[in-house]
Design a protein around this motif. Structure first.
Motif, PDB file in Angstrom:
ATOM      1  N   UNK A  63      82.061 -13.712  39.012  1.00  0.00           N
ATOM      2  CA  UNK A  63      81.497 -13.681  40.358  1.00  0.00           C
ATOM      3  C   UNK A  63      80.719 -14.962  40.604  1.00  0.00           C
ATOM      4  N   UNK A  64      80.778 -15.449  41.854  1.00  0.00           N
ATOM      5  CA  UNK A  64      79.976 -16.613  42.237  1.00  0.00           C
ATOM      6  C   UNK A  64      79.598 -16.469  43.706  1.00  0.00           C
ATOM      7  N   UNK A  65      78.367 -16.834  44.027  1.00  0.00           N
ATOM      8  CA  UNK A  65      77.920 -16.848  45.425  1.00  0.00           C
ATOM      9  C   UNK A  65      77.208 -18.155  45.710  1.00  0.00           C
ATOM     10  N   UNK A  66      77.267 -18.581  46.970  1.00  0.00           N
ATOM     11  CA  UNK A  66      76.608 -19.809  47.423  1.00  0.00           C
ATOM     12  C   UNK A  66      75.551 -19.411  48.440  1.00  0.00           C
ATOM     13  N   UNK A  67      74.291 -19.748  48.158  1.00  0.00           N
ATOM     14  CA  UNK A  67      73.187 -19.378  49.047  1.00  0.00           C
ATOM     15  C   UNK A  67      72.220 -20.555  49.186  1.00  0.00           C
ATOM     16  N   UNK A  68      71.795 -20.870  50.392  1.00  0.00           N
ATOM     17  CA  UNK A  68      70.852 -21.985  50.582  1.00  0.00           C
ATOM     18  C   UNK A  68      69.403 -21.630  50.259  1.00  0.00           C
ATOM     19  N   UNK A  69      69.047 -20.334  50.241  1.00  0.00           N
ATOM     20  CA  UNK A  69      67.650 -19.926  50.055  1.00  0.00           C
ATOM     21  C   UNK A  69      67.472 -19.184  48.733  1.00  0.00           C
ATOM     22  N   UNK A  70      66.369 -19.423  48.054  1.00  0.00           N
ATOM     23  CA  UNK A  70      66.110 -18.792  46.765  1.00  0.00           C
ATOM     24  C   UNK A  70      65.866 -17.294  46.929  1.00  0.00           C
ATOM     25  N   UNK A  71      65.377 -16.856  48.099  1.00  0.00           N
ATOM     26  CA  UNK A  71      65.190 -15.423  48.326  1.00  0.00           C
ATOM     27  C   UNK A  71      66.529 -14.693  48.319  1.00  0.00           C
ATOM     28  N   UNK A  72      67.565 -15.341  48.847  1.00  0.00           N
ATOM     29  CA  UNK A  72      68.900 -14.750  48.794  1.00  0.00           C
ATOM     30  C   UNK A  72      69.373 -14.628  47.349  1.00  0.00           C
ATOM     31  N   UNK A  73      69.075 -15.632  46.566  1.00  0.00           N
ATOM     32  CA  UNK A  73      69.466 -15.624  45.154  1.00  0.00           C
ATOM     33  C   UNK A  73      68.779 -14.469  44.419  1.00  0.00           C
ATOM     34  N   UNK A  74      67.500 -14.278  44.653  1.00  0.00           N
ATOM     35  CA  UNK A  74      66.749 -13.226  43.973  1.00  0.00           C
ATOM     36  C   UNK A  74      67.328 -11.845  44.271  1.00  0.00           C
ATOM     37  N   UNK A  75      67.608 -11.575  45.524  1.00  0.00           N
ATOM     38  CA  UNK A  75      68.140 -10.267  45.893  1.00  0.00           C
ATOM     39  C   UNK A  75      69.550 -10.071  45.343  1.00  0.00           C
ATOM     40  N   UNK A  76      70.318 -11.157  45.312  1.00  0.00           N
ATOM     41  CA  UNK A  76      71.676 -11.063  44.755  1.00  0.00           C
ATOM     42  C   UNK A  76      71.640 -10.772  43.261  1.00  0.00           C
ATOM     43  N   UNK A  77      70.737 -11.428  42.540  1.00  0.00           N
ATOM     44  CA  UNK A  77      70.626 -11.203  41.095  1.00  0.00           C
ATOM     45  C   UNK A  77      70.208  -9.765  40.788  1.00  0.00           C
ATOM     46  N   UNK A  78      69.290  -9.221  41.564  1.00  0.00           N
ATOM     47  CA  UNK A  78      68.875  -7.830  41.359  1.00  0.00           C
ATOM     48  C   UNK A  78      70.044  -6.880  41.587  1.00  0.00           C
ATOM     49  N   UNK A  79      70.842  -7.146  42.626  1.00  0.00           N
ATOM     50  CA  UNK A  79      72.006  -6.303  42.905  1.00  0.00           C
ATOM     51  C   UNK A  79      73.047  -6.417  41.793  1.00  0.00           C
ATOM     52  N   UNK A  80      73.234  -7.618  41.263  1.00  0.00           N
ATOM     53  CA  UNK A  80      74.202  -7.816  40.172  1.00  0.00           C
ATOM     54  C   UNK A  80      73.770  -7.062  38.923  1.00  0.00           C
ATOM     55  N   UNK A  81      72.503  -7.106  38.595  1.00  0.00           N
ATOM     56  CA  UNK A  81      72.009  -6.396  37.417  1.00  0.00           C
ATOM     57  C   UNK A  81      72.188  -4.886  37.560  1.00  0.00           C
ATOM     58  N   UNK A  82      71.936  -4.372  38.752  1.00  0.00           N
ATOM     59  CA  UNK A  82      72.097  -2.938  38.968  1.00  0.00           C
ATOM     60  C   UNK A  82      73.550  -2.496  38.816  1.00  0.00           C
ATOM     61  N   UNK A  83      74.485  -3.385  39.131  1.00  0.00           N
ATOM     62  CA  UNK A  83      75.903  -3.034  39.047  1.00  0.00           C
ATOM     63  C   UNK A  83      76.517  -3.356  37.680  1.00  0.00           C
ATOM     64  N   UNK A  84      75.706  -3.792  36.731  1.00  0.00           N
ATOM     65  CA  UNK A  84      76.202  -4.007  35.378  1.00  0.00           C
ATOM     66  C   UNK A  84      76.737  -5.384  35.086  1.00  0.00           C
ATOM     67  N   UNK A  85      76.496  -6.357  35.947  1.00  0.00           N
ATOM     68  CA  UNK A  85      76.929  -7.726  35.674  1.00  0.00           C
ATOM     69  C   UNK A  85      76.028  -8.349  34.616  1.00  0.00           C
ATOM     70  N   UNK A  86      76.595  -9.275  33.856  1.00  0.00           N
ATOM     71  CA  UNK A  86      75.866  -9.917  32.770  1.00  0.00           C
ATOM     72  C   UNK A  86      75.967 -11.436  32.899  1.00  0.00           C
ATOM     73  N   UNK A  87      75.200 -12.135  32.047  1.00  0.00           N
ATOM     74  CA  UNK A  87      75.230 -13.610  31.980  1.00  0.00           C
ATOM     75  C   UNK A  87      74.932 -14.234  33.348  1.00  0.00           C
ATOM     76  N   UNK A  88      73.907 -13.741  34.010  1.00  0.00           N
ATOM     77  CA  UNK A  88      73.544 -14.282  35.324  1.00  0.00           C
ATOM     78  C   UNK A  88      72.949 -15.681  35.169  1.00  0.00           C
ATOM     79  N   UNK A  89      73.457 -16.599  35.981  1.00  0.00           N
ATOM     80  CA  UNK A  89      72.979 -17.989  35.969  1.00  0.00           C
ATOM     81  C   UNK A  89      72.935 -18.515  37.394  1.00  0.00           C
ATOM     82  N   UNK A  90      71.879 -19.245  37.713  1.00  0.00           N
ATOM     83  CA  UNK A  90      71.763 -19.898  39.019  1.00  0.00           C
ATOM     84  C   UNK A  90      71.575 -21.392  38.799  1.00  0.00           C
ATOM     85  N   UNK A  91      72.293 -22.198  39.567  1.00  0.00           N
ATOM     86  CA  UNK A  91      72.255 -23.651  39.403  1.00  0.00           C
ATOM     87  C   UNK A  91      72.383 -24.322  40.768  1.00  0.00           C
ATOM     88  N   UNK A  92      72.037 -25.587  40.804  1.00  0.00           N
ATOM     89  CA  UNK A  92      72.238 -26.414  41.993  1.00  0.00           C
ATOM     90  C   UNK A  92      72.854 -27.735  41.566  1.00  0.00           C
TER      91      UNK A  92
END
Length: 338
Positions: free
Chosen positions: A212-241
């Motif tokens: 999975x990969x998402x593109x977001x301009x705001x860090x708040x979007x990233x935070x909410x996306x990471x929380x949703x990914x963890x709840x759904x069982x995704x692993x190895x979460x990484x955020x980069x620019x």
């Protein structure tokens, strides 16, 4: 079609890239076009170096030099990278530095099935098609009907319709459709609220897992996306620019002072000595300005189904171990040992 396969000569209906002194222009090779009044007129492309009669490009070899009324240029075969620099913008697009990282992080290979939402101007879509063809497929969605229709027509004109399906759909509300459940190897989201689409991503990825990969301009979007990914069982979460910084290679001349006089004890102080020679060096210099913010790429891995079940069972066992059967929890255990 010039996008579909590499070829030697330009045919009618191709899209070519005209290179003029560091400027790029995309041209549809059609001898005639419709005027504003609806009449067919000769297709003449105007440039800062004069007019180009598009008819003359037919049969010309790609990479060759073409004459303009006030100069000359080169005609190049289009690639996803060149197209990203010349395409008509319907939305803000993703450029090559981010696109290359997205393709890498999604682990795409020829034959992969990848889902993209939203399509936008189709910049990333062209790169995805090139990566998964000839046996893979791209399913791209956009909630804006006009943009989806224009993108679909564009893919047909470029000869890429065999490798991509463009649809008008609000995937955050409706998901990706029943026909894509458990079919995708990877999913990319470029949406205002990607965290809402994470459950739909879970349904679309194959039982063996995926990326999975998402593109977001705001860090708040990233935070909410990471929380949703963890709840759904995704692993190895990484955020980069991805910020591209180019070194400028130049030649610099450095003054050199002759210090041979220091060998003599009676020498005067060298403070007033002037440089006696100069030496030239080739150096690489960092840019004077730092590139601005682009966007955050958040990537994650969905493990296979059997691994997801094991992870859930482990978490449940850990939770049960922390809770006393009497319901009083660890507080009662402390009182008994006291």
């Amino acid at each position: 079609m010039s996008f579909r396969n590499y070829k030697d000569k330009i045919d009618e209906g191709d899209t070519v890239i005209l290179y003029l002194s560091n400027n790029l222009y995309a041209i549809d090779v059609r001898p005639e076009i419709k005027s504003k009044k609806g009449d067919l007129v000769e297709n003449v492309f105007q440039t800062p170096f004069g007019a180009l009669k598009v008819r003359n490009l037919i049969g010309t070899e790609y990479g060759s030099k073409v004459e303009l009324s006030k100069g000359w240029g080169h005609v190049l075969q289009p690639t996803p990278e060149l197209w990203s620099l010349t395409l008509p913008h319907r939305t803000q697009i993703i450029y090559t530095p981010d696109i290359s990282m997205i393709l890498l992080q999604l682990d795409l290979v020829p034959g992969s099935v990848v889902i993209e939402a939203g399509t936008g101007s189709g910049s990333l879509t062209h790169a995805l098609i090139r990566r998964v063809r000839p046996h893979g497929h791209v399913f791209t969605f956009d909630f804006h009907e006009h943009r989806a229709n224009v993108a679909r027509k564009e893919f047909e004109e470029h000869g890429l319709s065999d490798f991509v399906t463009a649809q008008h759909r609000d995937v955050l509300e409706e998901g990706f459709g029943e026909n894509l459940k458990g079919k995708a190897d990877a999913v990319f989201l470029d949406l205002p609220s990607p965290w809402i689409g994470v459950p739909h991503v879970l349904d679309a990825l194959k039982a063996k897992g995926g990326r999975f990969c998402s593109f977001s301009p705001c860090i708040e979007q990233v935070q909410r996306t990471c929380l949703a990914l963890e709840r759904q069982g995704f692993q190895e979460l990484t955020t980069m620019e991805v910020l591209q910084s180019e070194l400028k290679v130049t030649r610099r001349t450095v003054p050199v002072r002759d210090l041979s006089f220091l060998k003599h004890k009676s020498s005067e102080s060298p403070v007033e000595e002037k440089p006696s020679s100069e030496t030239s060096y080739v150096v690489g210099a960092w840019p004077t300005s730092t590139p601005g913010h682009t966007g955050y790429l958040t990537v994650a891995t969905l493990p296979p189904v059997f691994a997801r079940k094991k992870t859930q069972e482990t978490e449940q066992n850990n939770q049960c171990a922390d809770i006393d059967p009497s319901g009083n929890g660890s507080a009662m255990a402390v009182e008994e040992t006291g």
